[in-house]
Design a protein around this motif. Structure first.
Motif, PDB file in Angstrom:
ATOM      1  N   ILE B  85      16.447  11.661  30.832  1.00 54.14           N
ATOM      2  CA  ILE B  85      15.934  11.872  32.188  1.00 54.14           C
ATOM      3  C   ILE B  85      14.501  11.379  32.269  1.00 54.14           C
ATOM      4  CG2 ILE B  85      15.262  13.651  33.826  1.00 54.14           C
ATOM      5  CD1 ILE B  85      17.793  15.060  33.138  1.00 54.14           C
ATOM      6  N   ILE B  86      14.262  10.496  33.214  1.00 57.40           N
ATOM      7  CA  ILE B  86      12.904   9.982  33.436  1.00 57.40           C
ATOM      8  C   ILE B  86      12.395  10.617  34.722  1.00 57.40           C
ATOM      9  CG2 ILE B  86      11.517   7.909  33.764  1.00 57.40           C
ATOM     10  CD1 ILE B  86      13.895   6.420  32.339  1.00 57.40           C
ATOM     11  N   THR B  87      11.261  11.278  34.624  1.00 55.66           N
ATOM     12  CA  THR B  87      10.737  11.971  35.810  1.00 55.66           C
ATOM     13  C   THR B  87       9.509  11.243  36.348  1.00 55.66           C
ATOM     14  OG1 THR B  87       9.516  13.398  34.308  1.00 55.66           O
ATOM     15  CG2 THR B  87      11.564  14.266  35.201  1.00 55.66           C
ATOM     16  N   LYS B  88       9.194  11.566  37.590  1.00 57.86           N
ATOM     17  CA  LYS B  88       7.991  11.003  38.224  1.00 57.86           C
ATOM     18  C   LYS B  88       7.313  12.152  38.971  1.00 57.86           C
ATOM     19  CE  LYS B  88      10.676   9.937  42.264  1.00 57.86           C
ATOM     20  NZ  LYS B  88      11.262   8.979  43.157  1.00 57.86           N
ATOM     21  N   PHE B  89       6.161  11.891  39.534  1.00 63.75           N
ATOM     22  CA  PHE B  89       5.474  12.928  40.321  1.00 63.75           C
ATOM     23  C   PHE B  89       5.476  12.532  41.789  1.00 63.75           C
ATOM     24  CE2 PHE B  89       3.818  14.173  36.200  1.00 63.75           C
ATOM     25  CZ  PHE B  89       3.946  15.550  36.298  1.00 63.75           C
ATOM     26  N   ASP B  90       6.116  13.363  42.611  1.00 61.48           N
ATOM     27  CA  ASP B  90       6.072  13.138  44.056  1.00 61.48           C
ATOM     28  C   ASP B  90       4.811  13.780  44.602  1.00 61.48           C
ATOM     29  OD1 ASP B  90       8.322  11.731  44.293  1.00 61.48           O
ATOM     30  OD2 ASP B  90       9.592  13.371  45.031  1.00 61.48           O
ATOM     31  N   VAL B  91       4.142  13.093  45.480  1.00 64.97           N
ATOM     32  CA  VAL B  91       2.961  13.680  46.118  1.00 64.97           C
ATOM     33  C   VAL B  91       3.340  14.082  47.536  1.00 64.97           C
ATOM     34  CG1 VAL B  91       0.541  13.370  46.703  1.00 64.97           C
ATOM     35  CG2 VAL B  91       1.505  12.184  44.724  1.00 64.97           C
ATOM     36  N   SER B  92       3.252  15.389  47.805  1.00 65.43           N
ATOM     37  CA  SER B  92       3.622  15.883  49.136  1.00 65.43           C
ATOM     38  C   SER B  92       2.481  15.592  50.112  1.00 65.43           C
ATOM     39  CB  SER B  92       3.917  17.378  49.056  1.00 65.43           C
ATOM     40  OG  SER B  92       2.793  18.044  48.541  1.00 65.43           O
ATOM     41  N   PRO B  93       2.733  15.671  51.463  1.00 66.72           N
ATOM     42  CA  PRO B  93       1.693  15.329  52.459  1.00 66.72           C
ATOM     43  C   PRO B  93       0.403  16.122  52.289  1.00 66.72           C
ATOM     44  CG  PRO B  93       3.826  15.562  53.508  1.00 66.72           C
ATOM     45  CD  PRO B  93       4.024  15.913  52.084  1.00 66.72           C
ATOM     46  N   ASP B  94       0.514  17.386  51.803  1.00 62.12           N
ATOM     47  CA  ASP B  94      -0.726  18.157  51.647  1.00 62.12           C
ATOM     48  C   ASP B  94      -1.380  17.925  50.280  1.00 62.12           C
ATOM     49  OD1 ASP B  94       1.525  19.321  50.619  1.00 62.12           O
ATOM     50  OD2 ASP B  94       0.841  21.376  50.883  1.00 62.12           O
ATOM     51  N   GLY B  95      -0.982  16.864  49.577  1.00 63.57           N
ATOM     52  CA  GLY B  95      -1.689  16.475  48.359  1.00 63.57           C
ATOM     53  C   GLY B  95      -1.227  17.141  47.089  1.00 63.57           C
ATOM     54  N   LYS B  96      -0.127  17.954  47.161  1.00 57.59           N
ATOM     55  CA  LYS B  96       0.330  18.622  45.940  1.00 57.59           C
ATOM     56  C   LYS B  96       1.244  17.691  45.154  1.00 57.59           C
ATOM     57  CE  LYS B  96       0.249  23.542  46.941  1.00 57.59           C
ATOM     58  NZ  LYS B  96       1.092  24.654  47.406  1.00 57.59           N
ATOM     59  N   LYS B  97       1.110  17.758  43.820  1.00 59.83           N
ATOM     60  CA  LYS B  97       1.972  16.945  42.971  1.00 59.83           C
ATOM     61  C   LYS B  97       3.175  17.783  42.583  1.00 59.83           C
ATOM     62  CE  LYS B  97      -0.854  13.497  40.664  1.00 59.83           C
ATOM     63  NZ  LYS B  97      -1.457  13.129  39.379  1.00 59.83           N
ATOM     64  N   LYS B  98       4.370  17.140  42.618  1.00 66.19           N
ATOM     65  CA  LYS B  98       5.576  17.870  42.241  1.00 66.19           C
ATOM     66  C   LYS B  98       6.447  16.980  41.361  1.00 66.19           C
ATOM     67  CE  LYS B  98       9.277  20.581  44.193  1.00 66.19           C
ATOM     68  NZ  LYS B  98      10.278  20.560  45.229  1.00 66.19           N
ATOM     69  N   LYS B  99       6.956  17.576  40.231  1.00 65.19           N
ATOM     70  CA  LYS B  99       7.787  16.798  39.320  1.00 65.19           C
ATOM     71  C   LYS B  99       9.161  16.558  39.971  1.00 65.19           C
ATOM     72  CE  LYS B  99       9.445  17.533  34.803  1.00 65.19           C
ATOM     73  NZ  LYS B  99       9.423  18.358  33.622  1.00 65.19           N
ATOM     74  N   ALA B 100       9.630  15.319  39.895  1.00 63.06           N
ATOM     75  CA  ALA B 100      10.931  15.014  40.501  1.00 63.06           C
ATOM     76  C   ALA B 100      11.653  13.993  39.636  1.00 63.06           C
ATOM     77  CB  ALA B 100      10.763  14.477  41.907  1.00 63.06           C
ATOM     78  N   LEU B 101      12.948  13.855  39.894  1.00 62.19           N
ATOM     79  CA  LEU B 101      13.771  12.930  39.107  1.00 62.19           C
ATOM     80  C   LEU B 101      13.506  11.490  39.527  1.00 62.19           C
ATOM     81  CD1 LEU B 101      16.322  12.590  37.170  1.00 62.19           C
ATOM     82  CD2 LEU B 101      17.618  12.519  39.279  1.00 62.19           C
ATOM     83  N   ASP B 102      13.282  10.641  38.515  1.00 60.80           N
ATOM     84  CA  ASP B 102      13.161   9.218  38.811  1.00 60.80           C
ATOM     85  C   ASP B 102      14.479   8.506  38.472  1.00 60.80           C
ATOM     86  OD1 ASP B 102      11.817   6.811  39.501  1.00 60.80           O
ATOM     87  OD2 ASP B 102      11.683   6.371  37.357  1.00 60.80           O
ATOM     88  N   THR B 103      14.915   8.615  37.214  1.00 68.91           N
ATOM     89  CA  THR B 103      16.172   7.978  36.801  1.00 68.91           C
ATOM     90  C   THR B 103      16.939   8.921  35.882  1.00 68.91           C
ATOM     91  OG1 THR B 103      14.857   5.967  36.668  1.00 68.91           O
ATOM     92  CG2 THR B 103      17.133   5.810  35.957  1.00 68.91           C
ATOM     93  N   PHE B 104      18.216   9.057  36.149  1.00 70.26           N
ATOM     94  CA  PHE B 104      19.106   9.839  35.285  1.00 70.26           C
ATOM     95  C   PHE B 104      19.936   8.826  34.496  1.00 70.26           C
ATOM     96  CE2 PHE B 104      21.170  14.093  34.826  1.00 70.26           C
ATOM     97  CZ  PHE B 104      22.186  13.706  33.979  1.00 70.26           C
ATOM     98  N   VAL B 105      19.524   8.574  33.244  1.00 73.96           N
ATOM     99  CA  VAL B 105      20.220   7.574  32.431  1.00 73.96           C
ATOM    100  C   VAL B 105      21.343   8.270  31.670  1.00 73.96           C
ATOM    101  CG1 VAL B 105      19.959   5.778  30.697  1.00 73.96           C
ATOM    102  CG2 VAL B 105      18.062   6.346  32.180  1.00 73.96           C
ATOM    103  N   TYR B 106      22.545   7.695  31.768  1.00 73.88           N
ATOM    104  CA  TYR B 106      23.724   8.289  31.133  1.00 73.88           C
ATOM    105  C   TYR B 106      24.379   7.229  30.251  1.00 73.88           C
ATOM    106  CZ  TYR B 106      28.515  10.047  30.810  1.00 73.88           C
ATOM    107  OH  TYR B 106      29.742  10.453  30.357  1.00 73.88           O
ATOM    108  N   HIS B 107      24.418   7.499  28.943  1.00 75.95           N
ATOM    109  CA  HIS B 107      25.040   6.560  28.005  1.00 75.95           C
ATOM    110  C   HIS B 107      26.487   6.970  27.808  1.00 75.95           C
ATOM    111  CE1 HIS B 107      21.301   4.602  26.739  1.00 75.95           C
ATOM    112  NE2 HIS B 107      20.755   5.789  26.908  1.00 75.95           N
TER     113      HIS B 107
END
Lengths: 384, 158
Positions: B85-107
């Motif tokens: 699982i590769i995650t990224k940080f979403d930035v919400s409109p009020d400037g808060k950072k939130k961890k979110a899914l970027d890519t779900f790699v499945y072998h």
């Protein structure tokens, strides 16, 4: 590295030497690619004419270091690997591992899960014995029984697919119970299977058991006395064919085996036909256990509440169960962490194979297949 | 006495062979009991159980939203390192950072269909699908990205 010519040259030399020393003995290899060994078992046989003088099994062709692999997996994860050991009784392997982990955690299993586990074990036992029956007849040259056996076995794999999600490597037993509740169709389909099975088992006896050629090839072949069965560590139908009481379900009952009625099958002759009859009669006993339990599955949880990460206390834990081939022991040494320090599987196939040389030395080469077939060897179970 | 035994042996031998032949011959004249399935001709009406484990898929609703928070519980539960699982940080409109899914790699080539990832998922974002025909000509095609392009996490899933 040997080149291909060198290997051929060396083999020729050995044979010539053997013939020159006056004994007239010849070394032949059965396997590792041989249709009658059901896998990659390699038997080096020394023959005098057609009489077996010496038999040496060479192991390790399908060794996957399952015990070592388990040391790097957590107590939830290692159970799925054990389906690949004795793949014909994968439920029972998973069951043994789950029982050992539960023993370490001192976990109480809900009664519903216990009954479901026993039902699945017995269905697996019937499926395994049916496959053995077909393969056994095929070793002796009969081709049709294989299809008849697979016809009934297919019904069981269908039931497994519906409830467990897979046909061979189910991974259905988890520490604390079973992975899902039984499928709504489960009880009806198992009852249908029992009706079908009872009508077809006579066909098995007509086709193979009563056959005069089959009986002549099996009776008096591959004799194993009760003392030898004990000293070689044989368990399961091989030991019971020699009259040794070895059914773990009776001797050390687990789950609900002490509450159901069934007989331990014993035959006293110790030959191939006795081992054959033990398995045929065991299928009837498994049906008897299923019939007692199928309408009495208690209500309640199918899985006990467990923590997300399982940690066994420091110590050593051992449990044994009766698989379709004999006693499977699981031995876990824990250092208190999330992964086992050491896991050892005491597999039934390994001990049963060790008795093979004793059983066939002095008999004809043709009797080897009649003897080895009744040992019901599954090679990944021996090599692990 | 010897001749009597000899004849009786022959009688029993022939009888046992005929009993067996009656069984096999019976099926020969009762073709209705044949149970062989003609795969792949019957692919259209193959009935697989809804619990059958063929491959891992991520559940997407009609708005192309999934329930995966990128918590990596499935990655930890997997015994074969099938999931990455590769995650990224979403930035919400009020400037808060939130961890979110970027890519779900499945072998898929490493997967043994043990179902432990589905059991471990706290938000039921993934499930087992019934597709079992996985053969491809190139091994790299077995490495899959499970979250659809442009998909995002469903509102209210924590």
């Amino acid at each position: 590295m040997y080149t291909e010519t060198q290997i051929v040259h060396n083999n020729t030399k050995t044979t010539v030497d053997g013939a020159l020393d006056g004994t007239g003995e010849m070394v032949i290899n059965v396997g590792p690619q041989h249709p009658a060994t059901h896998g990659v078992l390699h038997l080096v046989i020394t023959l005098n004419g057609e009489t077996i003088k010496k038999l040496e099994p060479h192991l390790g062709y399908i060794h996957r270091s399952i015990e070592k692999m388990c040391e790097s997996l957590s107590y939830r994860q290692f159970i799925y690997v054990t389906s690949r050991m004795d793949y014909l009784s994968s439920h029972i392997n998973n069951h043994a591992c789950a029982l050992t982990v539960e023993k370490g955690l001192q976990l109480e299993i809900p009664p519903r899960a216990q009954v479901i586990r026993v039902l699945m074990d017995e269905l697996t036992r019937i499926a395994s014995h049916e496959l053995w029956w077909g393969a056994m007849a095929m070793d002796l040259g009969a081709f049709t029984p294989f299809f008849y056996a697979f016809r009934e076995r297919e019904t069981i794999t269908d039931i497994m697919e519906e409830t467990c999600g897979a046909r061979l490597t189910m991974n259905y037993m988890v520490p604390g119970g079973v992975m899902y509740d039984i499928h709504p169709n489960f009880q009806r389909r198992v009852k249908d299977f029992i009706t079908l099975f009872k009508s077809k088992i006579d066909e098995y006896n007509d086709l193979v058991t009563g056959n005069i050629i089959f009986q002549n090839r099996m009776k008096g072949v591959g004799k194993l006395s009760a003392e030898d069965a004990i000293s070689f560590g044989c368990t399961g139908p091989v030991a019971r064919g020699s009259g040794v009481k070895s059914d773990i379900r009776k001797l050390f009952p687990y789950e609900v085996y002490d509450k159901v009625e069934f007989d331990e099958i014993l035959e006293t002759e110790g030959d191939s036909f006795a081992r054959y009859m033990v398995r045929i009669r065991e299928m009837h006993q498994s049906v008897r256990i299923i019939e007692q339990l199928i309408d009495n599955i208690p209500e309640g949880d199918f899985q006990a509440k467990t923590k997300a990460v399982l940690k066994l206390p420091k110590g050593e834990f051992y449990t044994r169960v009766e698989t379709a081939r004999g006693e499977l022991g699981v031995y876990i040494v824990s250092e208190g962490g999330t992964t086992p320090y050491r896991i050892k599987f005491r597999s039934p196939g390994f001990s049963n194979l060790s008795a093979l040389e004793h059983m066939v030395v002095g008999s004809k080469l043709g009797d080897l297949m009649a003897t080895m077939g009744t040992l019901d060897l599954v090679i990944p179970d021996i090599d692990r | 006495m010897f001749i009597k035994e000899y004849i009786s042996d022959i009688y029993h031998a022939v009888k046992s062979l005929l009993t067996g032949m009656k069984t096999t011959g019976g099926y020969f004249i009762r073709p209705g009991e044949i149970i062989t399935q003609q795969y792949p001709e019957n692919r259209a009406d193959l009935n697989l159980s809804e619990r059958f484990r063929g491959e891992v898929v991520m559940i997407h609703d009609e708005n192309n939203e999934h329930a995966c928070t990128g918590c990596t519980a499935c990655e930890l539960a997997c015994p074969n390192a099938t999931i990455k699982i590769i995650t990224k940080f979403d930035v919400s409109p009020d400037g808060k950072k939130k961890k979110a899914l970027d890519t779900f790699v499945y072998h898929l080539e490493l997967c043994t269909m043990c179902n432990l990832c589905v059991e471990a998922c706290p938000t039921d974002a993934i499930k087992m699908a019934q597709n079992f025909e996985h053969s491809v000509y190139d091994r790299s095609k077995l490495t899959k990205k499970l979250n659809q392009p442009g998909s995002k996490i469903r509102e209210g899933v924590e």
